[in-house]
Enzyme design. Structure first.
Site, PDB file in Angstrom:
ATOM      1  N   VAL A  61       0.752  -1.265  -0.069  1.00  0.00           N
ATOM      2  CA  VAL A  61       0.106  -0.015  -0.195  1.00  0.00           C
ATOM      3  C   VAL A  61       0.907   1.231  -0.085  1.00  0.00           C
ATOM      4  O   VAL A  61       1.705   1.365   0.925  1.00  0.00           O
ATOM      5  CB  VAL A  61      -0.857   0.136   1.319  1.00  0.00           C
ATOM      6  CG1 VAL A  61      -1.565   1.445   1.133  1.00  0.00           C
ATOM      7  CG2 VAL A  61      -1.792  -1.169   1.224  1.00  0.00           C
ATOM      8  N   ALA A 106       4.573   4.160   3.150  1.00  0.00           N
ATOM      9  CA  ALA A 106       4.156   2.730   2.422  1.00  0.00           C
ATOM     10  C   ALA A 106       4.155   1.704   3.329  1.00  0.00           C
ATOM     11  O   ALA A 106       4.681   2.042   4.349  1.00  0.00           O
ATOM     12  CB  ALA A 106       4.674   2.506   1.272  1.00  0.00           C
ATOM     13  N   LYS A 107       3.633   0.866   3.077  1.00  0.00           N
ATOM     14  CA  LYS A 107       3.789  -0.596   3.927  1.00  0.00           C
ATOM     15  C   LYS A 107       3.503  -1.825   3.013  1.00  0.00           C
ATOM     16  O   LYS A 107       2.720  -1.516   2.308  1.00  0.00           O
ATOM     17  CB  LYS A 107       2.942  -0.696   5.085  1.00  0.00           C
ATOM     18  CG  LYS A 107       3.441  -1.329   6.288  1.00  0.00           C
ATOM     19  CD  LYS A 107       4.271  -0.707   6.947  1.00  0.00           C
ATOM     20  CE  LYS A 107       5.143  -1.376   8.352  1.00  0.00           C
ATOM     21  NZ  LYS A 107       5.725  -0.448   8.954  1.00  0.00           N
ATOM     22  N   GLY A 108       4.191  -2.921   3.545  1.00  0.00           N
ATOM     23  CA  GLY A 108       3.826  -4.021   2.604  1.00  0.00           C
ATOM     24  C   GLY A 108       3.592  -5.243   3.394  1.00  0.00           C
ATOM     25  O   GLY A 108       4.189  -5.168   4.761  1.00  0.00           O
ATOM     26  N   ASP A 147      10.622  -5.156   8.525  1.00  0.00           N
ATOM     27  CA  ASP A 147       9.509  -4.904   9.547  1.00  0.00           C
ATOM     28  C   ASP A 147       9.403  -6.338  10.027  1.00  0.00           C
ATOM     29  O   ASP A 147      10.169  -7.084  10.444  1.00  0.00           O
ATOM     30  CB  ASP A 147       8.198  -4.491   8.927  1.00  0.00           C
ATOM     31  CG  ASP A 147       7.151  -3.887   9.697  1.00  0.00           C
ATOM     32  OD1 ASP A 147       7.451  -2.714  10.094  1.00  0.00           O
ATOM     33  OD2 ASP A 147       6.280  -4.600  10.076  1.00  0.00           O
TER      34      ASP A 147
END
Ligand code: NAD
Length: 417
Positions: A61, A106-108, A147
């Site tokens: 995202v 962002a992050k995934g 992460d």
């Protein structure tokens, strides 16, 4: 879903509405800020070691690119959902804006149980996920980082996969790489050191003394352990430490190095002979000068906020305090260094890594620590000044500063077409 029934995404969007109102922002801009620019869901099929094919769900995202390339971690966890990843992407936008580094958020993630996958399965999973998201990541587009349950090895695989398609090595496509593959000095301890610099600033403003201050820390991983040793080095008295197995408490003080050695051997904090046993719940409610939640989200809630007995709360973890609890803490006069400020040292040194890679430079640890200190002291001051200007608490001030900066960027860029 948090313990008080609000999802992380609801918390994140409510925060935008609240701050939008406090800053008098245009309602249309608030709508833009509440939505990610792009959400991508990909199928990630891999051949397992037993020859069978499994298909996992991968997500990326990208929330905002108004201030620079998208930036955010990739997590491997069974609980990864589009909603949670969206909230965390938004959180990254605000964190980068508070730290005043030129990145968006962002992050995934991949919905999987990494503990059930072998190293070679994890490698195939990472390489396929990278291939499926190849067109939306890149050094000037979106820069992933480690992460939950991903690490420097994961980043090396992403970098290699991306580089194979390009035909040359592109280290600046990810941060958090191994040192020998153009990672940065000081990345491992960056979040805890940034947190420590913020605590030093807060202590000055609160006219407290760091030497002799009593400290309780929840969580003894990368952030908790490093924060414990940095604060111990500065003369603080660490009176309680914990991990997921439970904690220990000693009013005479605990040497974190001894606990770290024990944890390396036994994988547990609670069994070290350095004080009496204590639960994680009890630790949070101890009377102390500085409380550092450095474990997981939603630890200080409407249920226990009234019992928190600290002067200074420094949020090492992401979203450790619910909005309801935050109100109670402010009413009790507890000074909070909110997560988007307190733990922004990690992404700040990630930014340093990217800059070093783009310039093909390698900075010394001393340089990295010095630059991090300058950046954190400035970020703390900016939030503190915003708090005073708007007569609010530190959490609202941090969001006002961040959201205000992103809104300013959107306004100047204009809306295309
Ligand atoms: P980590 O996995 O290294 O350590 C987490 C620690 O928390 C471990 O000691 C674990 O035992 C403990 N823990 C887990 N569940 C617990 C529970 N229910 N009660 C008490 N302790 C529990 O993770 P980390 O990198 O230290 O991250 C900690 C927090 O800081 C997370 O919220 C993370 O999102 C946040 N954070 C980390 C970084 C970073 O650079 N590592 C950057 C920004 C934010």
């Amino acid at each position: 879903m948090s313990k008080n029934g609000i999802s992380a995404l609801e918390v994140a969007t409510q925060q935008v509405d609240l701050v939008g109102e406090m800053l008098g922002l245009d309602v249309g801009i608030c709508e833009v800020l509440k939505k990610p620019t792009r959400s991508v869901i990909v199928a990630v099929p891999i051949k397992r070691d037993n020859g069978k094919i499994n298909v996992f769900t991968g997500i990326r995202v990208q929330h905002s690119k108004a201030r620079g390339p998208y930036k955010g971690g990739v997590r491997y966890h069974p609980d990864v959902t589009l909603e949670e990843v969206t909230a965390l992407a938004m959180w990254m936008t605000w964190k980068c804006a508070v730290a005043d580094i030129p990145y968006g958020g962002a992050k995934g993630g991949i919905r999987c149980n990494p503990k059930e996958l072998s190293i070679s399965e994890l490698e195939r999973l990472t390489r396929r996920y990278t291939t499926e998201t190849l067109n939306i990541i890149g050094p000037y587009q979106d820069v992933p980082a480690p992460d939950v349950y991903t690490d420097s090895q994961t980043m090396a695989w992403i970098m290699d996969t991306y580089s194979q398609f390009k035909g040359y090595l592109v280290p600046e496509v990810v941060t958090g790489k191994p040192l020998h593959l153009q990672g940065s000095e000081g990345r491992e301890e960056a979040t805890a050191l940034g947190l420590t610099y913020c605590i030093e600033e807060a202590v000055k403003h609160l006219k407290m003394k760091l030497r002799g201050a009593t400290v309780a820390i929840q969580g003894f991983g990368k952030v908790g352990w490093n924060a414990a040793r940095f604060l111990h080095d500065r003369g603080c008295k660490i009176i309680a430490l914990s991990d997921s197995t439970g904690g220990i408490y000693n009013t005479k003080g605990i040497n974190p190095i001894k606990v770290h050695e024990h944890k390396k051997k036994t994988n547990s904090v609670s069994t070290v002979k350095a004080g009496k046993s204590i639960t994680n719940k009890e630790l949070l409610e101890l009377e102390c000068d500085i409380l550092v939640p450095a474990a997981i989200e939603n630890q200080i809630t409407g249920e226990n906020a009234g019992n928190i007995e600290t002067h200074l709360l420094a949020e090492g973890a992401n979203i450790p305090t619910t909005p309801e609890a935050s109100k109670t803490l402010t009413e009790k006069g507890i000074f909070t260094i909110p997560d988007i400020l307190a733990n922004s040292g990690g992404v700040t040194v990630s930014y340093f890594e990217w800059v070093q890679n783009l310039h093909r430079e390698h900075w010394t640890k001393k340089e990295v620590h010095h630059k991090l200190k300058c950046q954190m002291v400035k970020a703390f001051k900016d939030v503190f000044d915003t708090k005073n200007k708007h007569e609010t608490d530190m959490r609202n001030a941090a969001f006002m500063l961040a959201i205000g900066r992103v809104e300013e960027a959107y306004k100047s860029l204009g809306l295309w077409p």
